[in-house]
Motif scaffolding. Structure first.
Motif, mmCIF file in Angstrom:
data_model
loop_
_atom_site.group_PDB
_atom_site.id
_atom_site.type_symbol
_atom_site.label_atom_id
_atom_site.label_comp_id
_atom_site.label_asym_id
_atom_site.label_seq_id
_atom_site.Cartn_x
_atom_site.Cartn_y
_atom_site.Cartn_z
ATOM 1 N N THR A 26 -48.192 9.979 -6.239
ATOM 2 C CA THR A 26 -47.759 9.484 -4.940
ATOM 3 C C THR A 26 -46.263 9.231 -4.975
ATOM 4 O OG1 THR A 26 -49.912 8.469 -4.535
ATOM 5 C CG2 THR A 26 -48.075 7.703 -3.183
ATOM 6 N N ARG A 27 -45.828 8.316 -5.838
ATOM 7 C CA ARG A 27 -44.414 7.926 -5.865
ATOM 8 C C ARG A 27 -43.487 9.086 -6.226
ATOM 9 N NH1 ARG A 27 -47.568 3.985 -7.251
ATOM 10 N NH2 ARG A 27 -47.768 4.708 -9.385
ATOM 11 N N THR A 28 -43.805 9.819 -7.278
ATOM 12 C CA THR A 28 -42.914 10.899 -7.702
ATOM 13 C C THR A 28 -42.847 12.003 -6.656
ATOM 14 O OG1 THR A 28 -43.340 10.422 -10.032
ATOM 15 C CG2 THR A 28 -42.469 12.611 -9.525
ATOM 16 N N ARG A 29 -43.997 12.413 -6.151
ATOM 17 C CA ARG A 29 -44.014 13.472 -5.137
ATOM 18 C C ARG A 29 -43.251 13.054 -3.894
ATOM 19 N NH1 ARG A 29 -46.895 14.407 -0.730
ATOM 20 N NH2 ARG A 29 -48.379 12.767 -1.218
ATOM 21 N N LEU A 30 -43.537 11.854 -3.395
ATOM 22 C CA LEU A 30 -42.843 11.401 -2.189
ATOM 23 C C LEU A 30 -41.350 11.194 -2.434
ATOM 24 C CD1 LEU A 30 -45.461 8.969 -0.623
ATOM 25 C CD2 LEU A 30 -44.886 11.298 0.090
ATOM 26 N N SER A 31 -40.981 10.772 -3.632
ATOM 27 C CA SER A 31 -39.556 10.613 -3.961
ATOM 28 C C SER A 31 -38.836 11.952 -3.886
ATOM 29 C CB SER A 31 -39.390 10.012 -5.355
ATOM 30 O OG SER A 31 -39.861 8.691 -5.388
ATOM 31 N N HIS A 77 -41.040 12.856 -18.617
ATOM 32 C CA HIS A 77 -40.812 12.610 -17.192
ATOM 33 C C HIS A 77 -39.317 12.329 -17.055
ATOM 34 C CE1 HIS A 77 -41.211 11.479 -13.126
ATOM 35 N NE2 HIS A 77 -42.376 10.863 -13.180
ATOM 36 N N PRO A 78 -38.486 13.384 -17.149
ATOM 37 C CA PRO A 78 -37.036 13.181 -17.205
ATOM 38 C C PRO A 78 -36.414 12.598 -15.943
ATOM 39 C CG PRO A 78 -37.551 15.514 -17.042
ATOM 40 C CD PRO A 78 -38.843 14.793 -17.258
ATOM 41 N N SER A 79 -36.979 12.881 -14.781
ATOM 42 C CA SER A 79 -36.401 12.314 -13.558
ATOM 43 C C SER A 79 -36.615 10.801 -13.522
ATOM 44 C CB SER A 79 -36.966 12.985 -12.308
ATOM 45 O OG SER A 79 -38.368 12.854 -12.259
ATOM 46 N N GLN A 80 -37.760 10.335 -13.999
ATOM 47 C CA GLN A 80 -37.996 8.891 -14.082
ATOM 48 C C GLN A 80 -37.036 8.265 -15.082
ATOM 49 O OE1 GLN A 80 -40.133 6.782 -12.248
ATOM 50 N NE2 GLN A 80 -38.796 5.300 -13.241
ATOM 51 N N CYS A 81 -36.755 8.968 -16.165
ATOM 52 C CA CYS A 81 -35.805 8.463 -17.151
ATOM 53 C C CYS A 81 -34.420 8.299 -16.521
ATOM 54 C CB CYS A 81 -35.734 9.399 -18.355
ATOM 55 S SG CYS A 81 -34.655 8.795 -19.669
ATOM 56 N N LEU A 82 -34.012 9.266 -15.702
ATOM 57 C CA LEU A 82 -32.727 9.121 -15.005
ATOM 58 C C LEU A 82 -32.716 7.879 -14.126
ATOM 59 C CD1 LEU A 82 -31.583 12.667 -13.831
ATOM 60 C CD2 LEU A 82 -30.450 11.131 -15.440
ATOM 61 N N LEU A 83 -33.811 7.647 -13.430
ATOM 62 C CA LEU A 83 -33.906 6.451 -12.594
ATOM 63 C C LEU A 83 -33.852 5.191 -13.453
ATOM 64 C CD1 LEU A 83 -34.248 5.098 -9.865
ATOM 65 C CD2 LEU A 83 -36.719 5.379 -10.124
ATOM 66 N N ASP A 84 -34.539 5.203 -14.595
ATOM 67 C CA ASP A 84 -34.498 4.059 -15.505
ATOM 68 C C ASP A 84 -33.065 3.815 -15.988
ATOM 69 O OD1 ASP A 84 -37.243 3.850 -15.212
ATOM 70 O OD2 ASP A 84 -37.690 4.806 -17.141
ATOM 71 N N LEU A 85 -32.367 4.889 -16.373
ATOM 72 C CA LEU A 85 -30.978 4.752 -16.833
ATOM 73 C C LEU A 85 -30.086 4.229 -15.707
ATOM 74 C CD1 LEU A 85 -30.628 8.007 -18.957
ATOM 75 C CD2 LEU A 85 -30.873 5.658 -19.803
ATOM 76 N N TYR A 86 -30.321 4.709 -14.498
ATOM 77 C CA TYR A 86 -29.546 4.227 -13.360
ATOM 78 C C TYR A 86 -29.809 2.741 -13.116
ATOM 79 C CZ TYR A 86 -27.607 3.908 -8.644
ATOM 80 O OH TYR A 86 -26.883 3.544 -7.530
ATOM 81 N N SER A 87 -31.067 2.342 -13.210
ATOM 82 C CA SER A 87 -31.410 0.922 -13.033
ATOM 83 C C SER A 87 -30.764 0.059 -14.115
ATOM 84 C CB SER A 87 -32.924 0.732 -13.050
ATOM 85 O OG SER A 87 -33.515 1.412 -11.973
ATOM 86 N N ILE A 88 -30.791 0.538 -15.343
ATOM 87 C CA ILE A 88 -30.142 -0.191 -16.440
ATOM 88 C C ILE A 88 -28.649 -0.306 -16.161
ATOM 89 C CG2 ILE A 88 -29.500 -0.077 -18.897
ATOM 90 C CD1 ILE A 88 -32.309 1.263 -19.349
ATOM 91 N N TYR A 89 -28.046 0.789 -15.760
ATOM 92 C CA TYR A 89 -26.612 0.788 -15.481
ATOM 93 C C TYR A 89 -26.274 -0.172 -14.329
ATOM 94 C CZ TYR A 89 -21.878 2.418 -14.755
ATOM 95 O OH TYR A 89 -20.516 2.468 -14.626
ATOM 96 N N LYS A 90 -27.086 -0.149 -13.276
ATOM 97 C CA LYS A 90 -26.832 -1.039 -12.132
ATOM 98 C C LYS A 90 -26.940 -2.506 -12.521
ATOM 99 C CE LYS A 90 -28.521 -0.434 -8.063
ATOM 100 N NZ LYS A 90 -29.362 -0.150 -6.897
#
Length: 180
Positions: A50-55, A129-142
């Motif tokens: 749900t979340r990944t597809r809709l994202s 799940h590399p796109s989720q990892c990018l989001l995780d890295l972005y969240s860490i950075y923020k």
């Protein structure tokens, strides 16, 4: 679109990750742009999401692309025995990029080897799940203002969690105390 696949977070250098973080910051400020106008994004979800597809679909729409695809492989020719290779090659005739989630580890890598258009891995089995990892890295950075000199603790399904595997892969290729 350049013909670049995104199958594992290891595909991205530290500089590319930092560039994408800067791009994400800019897109947060101005999310609706037509930089993909005239492009078609195919979302092939061989397992539920749900979340990944809709994202991905929301991002494609906000960037001006059209979205095609399926959310249930049983509603595609896969149910009649069509191979992953045949599905990828057929869909590549209609799309400029394929976003794929598959229940088999390594399916995204295989798809990237046979596809004439870029493949984006939206999760393959318990592998990545590399796109989720990018989001995780972005969240860490923020929240931290940096990706350097951080202690990262991972909690949860460490054996089968593809999001954890991606983050571990990124951290393992880093210098001590940084995510590069």
């Amino acid at each position: 679109m350049e013909n670049h696949n995104f199958v594992t977070i290891a595909d991205l250098s530290r500089d590319k990750i930092l560039y994408l973080i800067r791009m994400a910051q800019a897109f947060e400020q101005h999310p609706n742009r037509d930089i993909l106008k005239g492009k078609i994004v195919a979302t092939l979800f061989f397992e539920p999401s749900t979340r990944t597809r809709l994202s991905f679909e929301t991002a494609a729409n906000r960037l001006g692309a059209k979205v095609i695809g399926f959310t249930d492989a049983r509603a595609s020719s896969v149910s009649k025995g069509e191979t992953l290779k045949d599905t990828i090659l057929m869909v590549a005739n209609y799309a400029d990029v394929i976003v794929m989630r598959h229940y088999i580890e390594g399916a995204a890598q295989y798809a990237s080897e046979v596809s004439p258009v870029p493949i984006i891995n939206a999760g393959d089995g318990a592998h990545m799940h590399p796109s989720q990892c990018l989001l995780d890295l972005y969240s860490i950075y923020k929240t931290q203002g940096t990706l350097d000199n951080l202690n990262i603790y991972l909690v949860g399904d460490l054996k089968y969690g593809r999001t954890v595997h991606s983050l571990i892969t990124r951290c393992a290729t880093s210098t001590p105390h940084s995510i590069s």
